[in-house]
Design an enzyme around this catalytic site. Structure first.
Site: not given
Length: 139
Positions: A92, A104
């Site tokens: 997260e 990411y």
């Protein structure tokens, strides 16, 4: 890197979410599920439980960003998670941290959900978290 070193670098990198203390890092480092990968300018802390890996935090010294250190840390993390039996990885990240989300995404993570008002900024503002996930290739 010691827990104090990790906390010091984390404090340089984060305001929201708040930086972690040396005591918090020490707790993670003593867990049999957690692992730490480092490069000279940063670190990634992860954990594997059953077949799922989680990126707990990734920090690169602000003066060394955009030089491939984050990508190198992700490569180390994925290799270790794979050795520990993980087939999927998740994380997260603050919905406002576009640089991290880009890192990411380039590594293969996709958005899998959101956590509304997950973080609290120093001024009290609420910030959403973005959940991301990717499979770890076992070949």
């Amino acid at each position: 890197m010691t827990a104090a070193d990790l906390a010091s670098l984390h404090a340089k990198c984060f305001v929201t979410p708040r930086p972690w203390t040396a005591q918090e890092f020490d707790g993670f480092l003593t867990s049999k599920f957690c692992f730490l990968e480092t490069v000279a300018t940063g670190f990634i802390l992860g954990r594997v439980i059953a077949d799922e890996a989680e990126i707990l935090t990734l920090a690169v010294d602000p003066t060394a960003r955009r030089q491939g250190h984050g990508a190198a840390l992700l490569t180390l993390y994925h290799a270790t998670a794979k050795k520990m039996g993980a087939t999927d990885s998740f994380l997260e990240v603050s919905a406002e941290n576009l640089a991290a989300m880009g890192l990411y995404r380039r590594a293969g993570y996709e958005i899998s959900g959101h956590r509304k008002n997950y973080y609290t900024a120093p001024d009290g503002a609420k910030i959403n978290a973005t959940l991301m996930r990717m499979p770890i290739k076992q070949s």
